[in-house]
Scaffold this motif. Structure first.
Motif, PDB file in Angstrom:
ATOM      1  N   LYS B 234       0.832  -1.220   0.000  1.00 49.89           N
ATOM      2  CA  LYS B 234       0.000   0.000   0.000  1.00 49.89           C
ATOM      3  C   LYS B 234       0.858   1.258   0.000  1.00 49.89           C
ATOM      4  CE  LYS B 234      -4.414  -0.963   0.139  1.00 49.89           C
ATOM      5  NZ  LYS B 234      -4.016  -2.087  -0.716  1.00 49.89           N
ATOM      6  N   VAL B 235       1.850   1.288   0.885  1.00 45.18           N
ATOM      7  CA  VAL B 235       2.590   2.530   1.084  1.00 45.18           C
ATOM      8  C   VAL B 235       3.519   2.804  -0.093  1.00 45.18           C
ATOM      9  CG1 VAL B 235       4.282   3.718   2.522  1.00 45.18           C
ATOM     10  CG2 VAL B 235       2.448   2.404   3.573  1.00 45.18           C
ATOM     11  N   ILE B 236       4.174   1.786  -0.604  1.00 48.84           N
ATOM     12  CA  ILE B 236       5.147   2.033  -1.670  1.00 48.84           C
ATOM     13  C   ILE B 236       4.538   1.842  -3.055  1.00 48.84           C
ATOM     14  CG2 ILE B 236       7.382   1.387  -2.618  1.00 48.84           C
ATOM     15  CD1 ILE B 236       8.263   0.751   0.205  1.00 48.84           C
ATOM     16  N   PHE B 237       4.115   0.612  -3.335  1.00 43.90           N
ATOM     17  CA  PHE B 237       3.728   0.320  -4.718  1.00 43.90           C
ATOM     18  C   PHE B 237       2.458   1.045  -5.156  1.00 43.90           C
ATOM     19  CE2 PHE B 237       6.503  -3.274  -3.837  1.00 43.90           C
ATOM     20  CZ  PHE B 237       7.333  -3.181  -4.928  1.00 43.90           C
ATOM     21  N   SER B 238       1.443   1.023  -4.327  1.00 38.64           N
ATOM     22  CA  SER B 238       0.200   1.673  -4.743  1.00 38.64           C
ATOM     23  C   SER B 238       0.411   3.157  -4.964  1.00 38.64           C
ATOM     24  CB  SER B 238      -0.896   1.431  -3.705  1.00 38.64           C
ATOM     25  OG  SER B 238      -1.149   0.060  -3.630  1.00 38.64           O
ATOM     26  N   LYS B 239       1.258   3.768  -4.150  1.00 43.53           N
ATOM     27  CA  LYS B 239       1.542   5.202  -4.318  1.00 43.53           C
ATOM     28  C   LYS B 239       2.199   5.459  -5.662  1.00 43.53           C
ATOM     29  CE  LYS B 239       1.806   8.128  -0.349  1.00 43.53           C
ATOM     30  NZ  LYS B 239       2.407   7.885   0.947  1.00 43.53           N
ATOM     31  N   GLU B 241       2.192   3.589  -8.298  1.00 45.07           N
ATOM     32  CA  GLU B 241       1.234   3.281  -9.355  1.00 45.07           C
ATOM     33  C   GLU B 241       0.291   4.455  -9.601  1.00 45.07           C
ATOM     34  OE1 GLU B 241      -0.744  -0.313  -8.258  1.00 45.07           O
ATOM     35  OE2 GLU B 241      -0.080  -1.355 -10.062  1.00 45.07           O
ATOM     36  N   ARG B 242      -0.260   4.968  -8.525  1.00 50.04           N
ATOM     37  CA  ARG B 242      -1.214   6.077  -8.662  1.00 50.04           C
ATOM     38  C   ARG B 242      -0.549   7.289  -9.275  1.00 50.04           C
ATOM     39  NH1 ARG B 242      -5.945   5.449  -5.944  1.00 50.04           N
ATOM     40  NH2 ARG B 242      -6.355   7.677  -5.980  1.00 50.04           N
ATOM     41  N   LYS B 243       0.684   7.534  -8.873  1.00 54.31           N
ATOM     42  CA  LYS B 243       1.380   8.711  -9.369  1.00 54.31           C
ATOM     43  C   LYS B 243       1.588   8.612 -10.881  1.00 54.31           C
ATOM     44  CE  LYS B 243       5.146  11.793  -8.397  1.00 54.31           C
ATOM     45  NZ  LYS B 243       6.512  11.504  -8.821  1.00 54.31           N
ATOM     46  N   ILE B 244       2.054   7.432 -11.324  1.00 49.74           N
ATOM     47  CA  ILE B 244       2.292   7.256 -12.754  1.00 49.74           C
ATOM     48  C   ILE B 244       0.991   7.389 -13.538  1.00 49.74           C
ATOM     49  CG2 ILE B 244       2.991   5.590 -14.503  1.00 49.74           C
ATOM     50  CD1 ILE B 244       4.939   4.446 -12.467  1.00 49.74           C
ATOM     51  N   LEU B 245      -0.056   6.736 -13.037  1.00 45.89           N
ATOM     52  CA  LEU B 245      -1.315   6.750 -13.773  1.00 45.89           C
ATOM     53  C   LEU B 245      -1.923   8.150 -13.831  1.00 45.89           C
ATOM     54  CD1 LEU B 245      -2.984   3.401 -12.686  1.00 45.89           C
ATOM     55  CD2 LEU B 245      -1.781   3.932 -14.788  1.00 45.89           C
ATOM     56  N   GLN B 247      -0.339  10.983 -13.649  1.00 41.39           N
ATOM     57  CA  GLN B 247       0.481  11.828 -14.512  1.00 41.39           C
ATOM     58  C   GLN B 247       0.073  11.661 -15.976  1.00 41.39           C
ATOM     59  OE1 GLN B 247       4.426  10.488 -15.113  1.00 41.39           O
ATOM     60  NE2 GLN B 247       5.037  12.301 -16.254  1.00 41.39           N
ATOM     61  N   ARG B 248      -0.357  10.453 -16.321  1.00 46.29           N
ATOM     62  CA  ARG B 248      -0.742  10.182 -17.708  1.00 46.29           C
ATOM     63  C   ARG B 248      -2.232  10.322 -17.937  1.00 46.29           C
ATOM     64  NH1 ARG B 248       3.584   5.457 -19.240  1.00 46.29           N
ATOM     65  NH2 ARG B 248       5.264   6.521 -18.176  1.00 46.29           N
ATOM     66  N   GLY B 249      -2.947  10.773 -16.928  1.00 38.73           N
ATOM     67  CA  GLY B 249      -4.383  10.963 -17.093  1.00 38.73           C
ATOM     68  C   GLY B 249      -5.150   9.671 -17.194  1.00 38.73           C
ATOM     69  N   LEU B 250      -4.614   8.606 -16.607  1.00 33.35           N
ATOM     70  CA  LEU B 250      -5.287   7.305 -16.706  1.00 33.35           C
ATOM     71  C   LEU B 250      -6.077   6.988 -15.447  1.00 33.35           C
ATOM     72  CD1 LEU B 250      -2.320   5.339 -18.293  1.00 33.35           C
ATOM     73  CD2 LEU B 250      -4.399   6.072 -19.440  1.00 33.35           C
ATOM     74  N   LEU B 251      -6.143   7.952 -14.524  1.00 30.12           N
ATOM     75  CA  LEU B 251      -6.837   7.663 -13.268  1.00 30.12           C
ATOM     76  C   LEU B 251      -8.121   8.467 -13.183  1.00 30.12           C
ATOM     77  CD1 LEU B 251      -5.680   5.713 -11.207  1.00 30.12           C
ATOM     78  CD2 LEU B 251      -5.080   7.649  -9.797  1.00 30.12           C
TER      79      LEU B 251
END
Ligand SMILES: Nc1ncnc2c1ncn2[C@@H]1O[C@H](COP(=O)(O)OP(=O)(O)OP(=O)(O)O)[C@@H](O)[C@H]1O
Ligand SMILES: [Mg+2]
Lengths: 246, 251
Positions: B234-239, B241-245, B247-251
């Motif tokens: 939760k703390v590392i990977f999900s963060k 992931e969310r940041k990348i997505l 940034q690309r407008g995929l969220l």
């Protein structure tokens, strides 16, 4: 005489008929050449061959006397889908090709800003790609392609995924850009109107045989307007040829 | 908030069931049933004498070290099986097969090779995670839109530029989910490795609980294994992931 096509033939499978055959023409320096034809007549295939993305079954293409083997920065392509990189913003996308070529940071920025201004995007240069409209994306792709300053710019129906209004606007802008820069451009479209509007010459591909039906010199002075009489007549004539009902 | 209430109710039900089953109905013997109070008591004891922190710290260090090696190996194999058609055809099916092996299956091998050492544990972690990362890498690269590559090639990209400036950033979102899954494999493999050795860690503390017939300690360690694994996720990977997505407008 930068681009020369010599008897290009393309068969995807040995046992099937050729998608393209006996394709011969040349593109002169500073010329805007359009290729029209019905859907499926082999336009994209021809462009991909010129770009070096696929190899023709036979025939030779040369650019400035050197044979074309594989893709290269001297033949930049602008595709129907913009192909911009979503992890970069507008200006970073425009700089991308120049960065590959190893240009200095200063020159990248200067050229990118010049071409962004040319396509009216200077205010959006820091925007991420997903926050600009479809028309603006194609303009960004155009700026990216122009900024490469390649010997020839290849365009495969760059405006056909846009709505009619935007696409008409962009083609007027492209005409303007071309009048300012006189880049050598090979432009593919299925719209006869677009071809007559933009091209110095229009190459008509026949519907089924994958051959060149005719090459027209468009003598209409620029800037062109779609409602003048000579435009309407020429457009009508070429439309008949494209449909194959002479 | 509602999940917090659910959680509290769950613990209450657990305590009530314990009380009902042991003190009222006498169905269970107390030493085979953990209770919330018992687990908490054990938690405080192990916290006080410092052994819990040491176990968590050791396990995390080993997990991260093993995971890091697994990522390096996995990325390398992944890129290789993607790039060379020969390896794609011949090596990938084998890796797909190995990947289905539960990580415990590597334990006998690791003991014979490395003895009951930390290296043996690391070996199990690496084997448990590297192959899934390799397969995920291969898939991520395969899913890069062809237009991205075509555009770069016609702008004169070399193979190296294509990989570093197009393929890698393009497949990053999918790659990160692959790495995230790789972490969960690594964490599980770490536990299979740790239960076999005597070096201090969560797995070893778990087995010690069994040896002492201390069901509360067993339960406590299981809970901690879940929490630590999930926290990293939760703390590392999900963060990331969310940041990348986003940034690309995929969220
Ligand atoms: N990779 C391929 N393998 C086999 N056949 C192909 C391949 N690419 C294109 N073709 C065939 O070649 C013909 C020409 O395709 P092409 O995409 O060049 O047409 P087009 O003129 O660009 O059409 P459109 O206007 O719809 O884009 C079609 O019949 C198509 O099915
Ligand atoms: Mg096409």
């Amino acid at each position: 005489m930068p681009l020369l096509l010599n008897d290009i033939e393309m068969k995807f499978h040995d046992d099937q008929r050729a998608v393209l055959s006996h394709i011969n023409f040349e593109v002169k320096d500073g010329e805007f050449i359009c290729i029209v034809g019905q859907s499926g007549c082999g336009k994209s295939t021809l462009l991909n061959i010129i770009a070096g993305l696929i190899k023709p079954t036979s025939g030779v293409i040369s650019l400035d006397g050197r044979p074309v083997e594989g893709p290269g920065a001297d033949r930049v392509v602008m595709f129907q889908e913009h192909g911009l990189y979503p992890w970069l913003n507008v200006i970073e996308n425009v700089k991308f090709g120049m960065k590959l070529a190893g240009l200095s940071k200063e020159e990248q920025r200067e050229r990118a800003e010049y071409y962004l201004k040319l396509v009216h995007l200077e205010e959006y240069k820091e925007y991420p790609i997903h926050k600009i409209s479809g028309g603006m994306r194609q303009r960004t792709a155009l700026a990216r392609a122009l900024a490469m300053d390649s010997k020839i710019l290849l365009m495969d129906e760059p405006f056909s995924a846009l709505d009619k209004q935007t696409s008409n606007k962009l083609r007027a802008e492209l005409q303007q850009v071309w009048m300012e820069t006189h880049k050598t451009i090979l432009f593919i479209t299925h719209s006869v109107e677009e071809a007559v509007y933009l091209g110095d010459r229009v190459v008509v591909l026949s519907p089924n045989k994958g051959e060149i039906f005719k090459i027209h010199d468009i003598g209409i002075p620029r800037p062109r307007y779609v409602y003048t009489q000579d435009f309407v007549e020429l457009r009508h004539q070429i439309l008949e040829e494209v449909k194959g009902e002479e | 908030m509602s999940s917090l209430i659910f959680f509290l109710v769950l613990i209450l039900v657990w305590q009530a069931a314990y009380w009902l089953g042991i003190d009222v109905l006498h169905i269970f013997r107390p030493y085979v049933m953990p209770s919330p109070i018992g687990v908490c008591t054990r938690f405080l004891e192990l916290l006080q004498n410092g052994s819990l922190l040491k176990a968590v710290g050791n396990s995390l260090l080993r997990g991260i070290a093993g995971y890091f090696i697994a990522v390096c190996i996995g990325l390398l194999i992944g890129v290789a099986i993607n790039h060379f058609r020969y390896l794609q055809k011949n090596l990938k099916p084998i890796i797909l097969g190995i990947q289905t092996l539960p990580s415990v299956c590597w334990v006998p091998f690791s003991i014979l090779w490395f003895g009951l050492s930390t290296r043996a544990i690391l070996f199990v972690v690496v084997m448990g995670a590297a192959f899934s990362i390799a397969i995920a890498t291969d898939n991520a690269i395969k899913n890069v839109q062809p237009i991205y590559k075509k555009a770069a090639l016609t702008m004169g990209a070399t193979q190296k530029q294509l990989y570093l400036q197009v393929i890698f950033p393009a497949c990053l979102p999918e790659l990160v989910s692959g790495l995230k899954q790789g972490w969960s494999f690594a964490w599980r493999a770490l536990m299979s490795g740790e239960v076999m050795t005597t070096s201090i860690g969560l797995g070893q503390t778990l087995i010690m609980g069994r040896d002492l017939a201390d069901i509360n300690q067993v339960m406590l360690i299981m809970i901690i294994i879940i929490i630590v694994g999930a926290m990293i996720d939760k703390v590392i990977f999900s963060k990331i992931e969310r940041k990348i997505l986003s940034q690309r407008g995929l969220l």
